[in-house]
Design a protein around this motif. Structure first.
Motif, mmCIF file in Angstrom:
data_model
loop_
_atom_site.group_PDB
_atom_site.id
_atom_site.type_symbol
_atom_site.label_atom_id
_atom_site.label_comp_id
_atom_site.label_asym_id
_atom_site.label_seq_id
_atom_site.Cartn_x
_atom_site.Cartn_y
_atom_site.Cartn_z
ATOM 1 N N LEU A 191 0.842 -1.202 0.000
ATOM 2 C CA LEU A 191 0.000 0.000 0.000
ATOM 3 C C LEU A 191 0.875 1.248 0.000
ATOM 4 O O LEU A 191 0.680 2.168 -0.809
ATOM 5 C CB LEU A 191 -0.916 0.025 1.223
ATOM 6 C CG LEU A 191 -1.518 1.411 1.545
ATOM 7 C CD1 LEU A 191 -2.531 1.828 0.494
ATOM 8 C CD2 LEU A 191 -2.111 1.459 2.928
ATOM 9 N N ALA A 192 1.847 1.293 0.913
ATOM 10 C CA ALA A 192 2.711 2.466 1.034
ATOM 11 C C ALA A 192 3.474 2.718 -0.263
ATOM 12 O O ALA A 192 3.595 3.864 -0.719
ATOM 13 C CB ALA A 192 3.682 2.273 2.192
ATOM 14 N N ALA A 193 3.964 1.649 -0.884
ATOM 15 C CA ALA A 193 4.713 1.791 -2.137
ATOM 16 C C ALA A 193 3.827 2.311 -3.261
ATOM 17 O O ALA A 193 4.257 3.151 -4.069
ATOM 18 C CB ALA A 193 5.327 0.447 -2.528
ATOM 19 N N VAL A 194 2.581 1.829 -3.312
ATOM 20 C CA VAL A 194 1.658 2.293 -4.349
ATOM 21 C C VAL A 194 1.289 3.763 -4.126
ATOM 22 O O VAL A 194 1.229 4.548 -5.080
ATOM 23 C CB VAL A 194 0.397 1.409 -4.395
ATOM 24 C CG1 VAL A 194 -0.682 2.041 -5.281
ATOM 25 C CG2 VAL A 194 0.739 0.020 -4.929
ATOM 26 N N VAL A 195 1.052 4.146 -2.887
ATOM 27 C CA VAL A 195 0.740 5.556 -2.600
ATOM 28 C C VAL A 195 1.911 6.443 -3.030
ATOM 29 O O VAL A 195 1.707 7.508 -3.638
ATOM 30 C CB VAL A 195 0.415 5.759 -1.109
ATOM 31 C CG1 VAL A 195 0.303 7.252 -0.783
ATOM 32 C CG2 VAL A 195 -0.883 5.050 -0.739
ATOM 33 N N ALA A 196 3.128 6.007 -2.741
ATOM 34 C CA ALA A 196 4.302 6.794 -3.144
ATOM 35 C C ALA A 196 4.370 6.931 -4.660
ATOM 36 O O ALA A 196 4.698 8.003 -5.188
ATOM 37 C CB ALA A 196 5.574 6.139 -2.607
ATOM 38 N N ASN A 293 -3.702 -0.785 -9.809
ATOM 39 C CA ASN A 293 -2.978 -1.859 -10.500
ATOM 40 C C ASN A 293 -2.881 -1.544 -11.989
ATOM 41 O O ASN A 293 -1.845 -1.748 -12.619
ATOM 42 C CB ASN A 293 -3.703 -3.196 -10.331
ATOM 43 C CG ASN A 293 -3.842 -3.648 -8.896
ATOM 44 O OD1 ASN A 293 -4.344 -2.908 -8.057
ATOM 45 N ND2 ASN A 293 -3.417 -4.863 -8.604
ATOM 46 N N GLN A 294 -3.991 -1.055 -12.543
ATOM 47 C CA GLN A 294 -4.021 -0.759 -13.973
ATOM 48 C C GLN A 294 -3.163 0.450 -14.326
ATOM 49 O O GLN A 294 -2.542 0.492 -15.391
ATOM 50 C CB GLN A 294 -5.467 -0.530 -14.409
ATOM 51 C CG GLN A 294 -6.350 -1.765 -14.286
ATOM 52 C CD GLN A 294 -7.775 -1.501 -14.744
ATOM 53 O OE1 GLN A 294 -8.002 -0.847 -15.752
ATOM 54 N NE2 GLN A 294 -8.737 -2.027 -14.003
ATOM 55 N N LEU A 295 -3.115 1.434 -13.422
ATOM 56 C CA LEU A 295 -2.319 2.632 -13.682
ATOM 57 C C LEU A 295 -0.830 2.382 -13.462
ATOM 58 O O LEU A 295 0.012 3.089 -14.037
ATOM 59 C CB LEU A 295 -2.782 3.779 -12.783
ATOM 60 C CG LEU A 295 -4.204 4.300 -13.025
ATOM 61 C CD1 LEU A 295 -4.515 5.438 -12.068
ATOM 62 C CD2 LEU A 295 -4.380 4.765 -14.466
ATOM 63 N N LEU A 296 -0.506 1.391 -12.614
ATOM 64 C CA LEU A 296 0.893 1.082 -12.293
ATOM 65 C C LEU A 296 1.156 -0.392 -12.611
ATOM 66 O O LEU A 296 1.433 -1.201 -11.716
ATOM 67 C CB LEU A 296 1.164 1.368 -10.811
ATOM 68 C CG LEU A 296 0.825 2.792 -10.321
ATOM 69 C CD1 LEU A 296 0.903 2.871 -8.802
ATOM 70 C CD2 LEU A 296 1.765 3.821 -10.971
ATOM 71 N N PRO A 297 1.082 -0.792 -13.883
ATOM 72 C CA PRO A 297 1.121 -2.211 -14.245
ATOM 73 C C PRO A 297 2.444 -2.900 -13.941
ATOM 74 O O PRO A 297 2.497 -4.136 -13.864
ATOM 75 C CB PRO A 297 0.840 -2.202 -15.757
ATOM 76 C CG PRO A 297 1.267 -0.849 -16.211
ATOM 77 C CD PRO A 297 0.942 0.071 -15.078
ATOM 78 N N ASP A 298 3.521 -2.153 -13.774
ATOM 79 C CA ASP A 298 4.829 -2.765 -13.519
ATOM 80 C C ASP A 298 5.056 -3.090 -12.042
ATOM 81 O O ASP A 298 6.034 -3.755 -11.704
ATOM 82 C CB ASP A 298 5.949 -1.831 -14.001
ATOM 83 C CG ASP A 298 5.927 -1.648 -15.511
ATOM 84 O OD1 ASP A 298 5.442 -2.555 -16.209
ATOM 85 O OD2 ASP A 298 6.368 -0.582 -15.984
#
Length: 316
Positions: A191-196, A293-298
């Motif tokens: 979660l934290a990594a995705v928010v960043a 997930n779709q916006l950050l597919p990698d």
């Protein structure tokens, strides 16, 4: 690089996000708090500012030059959510571009009264955007923290372990009869990594910011549990109609409590939380979307079977 303000920055989930943002070394971060900075916290790119959430003019001043506000304000201490509403108003008047309210959980709050106040903040954000005072916002929703299935073992720096209706320690679970509910589990670190990464994202934030680390039915979680724990789980089944009547026919309940809550109060609260979680599962509240997930597919999420196998390897 942008300037970020973290409201309620002394909380556990906020601290996990702050660590991820500091590690990225890309942004200037201001923690807004009712309390002074902890002694010795001198991390580069990080500053603390004491604010009064009842003073809108003070908040406007604190948000000057801020690009993104991430709110982690405690919901239970503010029944009318006035602090977050004031923060939203101040963010708009200070020309803040992006705002994320205090969410970080399920897709809906159905049968979870302890989180019902999220709905008021969501509605307020809709209203201010309809009135022409626009601000881009997203609802970060990672489902349940996968870390909780490691209870009583701590798997994150700040997040306190909590037990759930699926108890890996004692190899047991409570499920709702006739409902193989779909749940989303995401580690708090993911979660934290995705928010960043979302802070860095150049496009427009989606209003619903689903973060789907693992989307699995309860039956699959139990299969994994039996595999990594090497023993079948004892399953207790409850009925929706009983739960809706406040009846919890189980041989065990949640055990986690807080020092500020007395024994009897804690027992009542934990019973209500277990009932609410079971009902909300049956009604789809923990099946969150995968917008980020779709916006950050990698981005590679921690997988539930790998996580649980590592946590429970060699444990009694």
């Amino acid at each position: 690089m942008v300037k970020i303000a973290i409201a309620g920055g002394s909380g556990e989930v906020a601290s996990e996000v702050i660590d991820a943002l500091v590690t990225a070394k890309k942004h200037e971060i201001t923690i807004l708090s009712r309390r002074k900075a902890p002694i010795g916290d001198k991390r580069e790119g990080l500053s603390w500012r004491v604010v009064n959430y009842d003073d809108k003019s003070e908040l406007i001043e604190a948000l000057q030059g801020i690009h993104t506000v991430l709110s982690f304000i405690q919901l239970l201490t503010d029944p009318n959510q006035q602090a977050q509403k004031n923060l939203i108003d101040a963010a708009i008047l200070a020309d803040v571009k992006r705002f994320a309210p205090s969410e970080y959980g399920s897709a809906t709050t159905v049968d979870m009264p302890w989180w019902a106040r999220k709905d008021a903040v969501q509605e307020y954000l809709k209203q201010v955007n309809e009135s022409g005072k626009t601000i881009e916002y997203t609802l970060f929703q990672p489902g349940m923290f996968l870390d909780y299935l490691a209870f009583p073992y701590k798997t994150a720096r700040h997040l306190t372990p909590l037990n759930t209706m699926i108890d890996f320690e004692h190899r047991r679970a409570v499920i709702v009869e006739g409902h193989d509910a779909i749940m989303t589990f995401t580690t708090v670190q993911d979660l934290a990594a995705v928010v960043a990464r979302a802070v860095d994202y150049d496009g427009k934030w989606p209003v619903i910011g689903g973060i789907s680390g693992n989307r699995v039915p309860i039956s699959r979680i139990l299969e994994i549990g039996e595999k990594v724990r090497g023993h079948p789980f004892t399953i207790g089944k409850v009925k929706v109609e009983d739960l809706e009547g406040g009846i919890l026919n189980t041989s065990w309940s949640l055990e986690t409590s807080h020092p500020s809550v007395s024994g009897e109060e804690a027992t009542k609260l934990l019973k209500a939380v277990l009932i609410g979680t079971l009902l909300s599962c049956a009604k789809g509240a923990w099946d969150v979307s995968d917008d980020f997930n779709q916006l950050l597919p990698d981005f590679k999420f921690t997988q539930i079977e790998d996580f649980l196998a590592k946590v429970w390897e060699g444990k009694p």
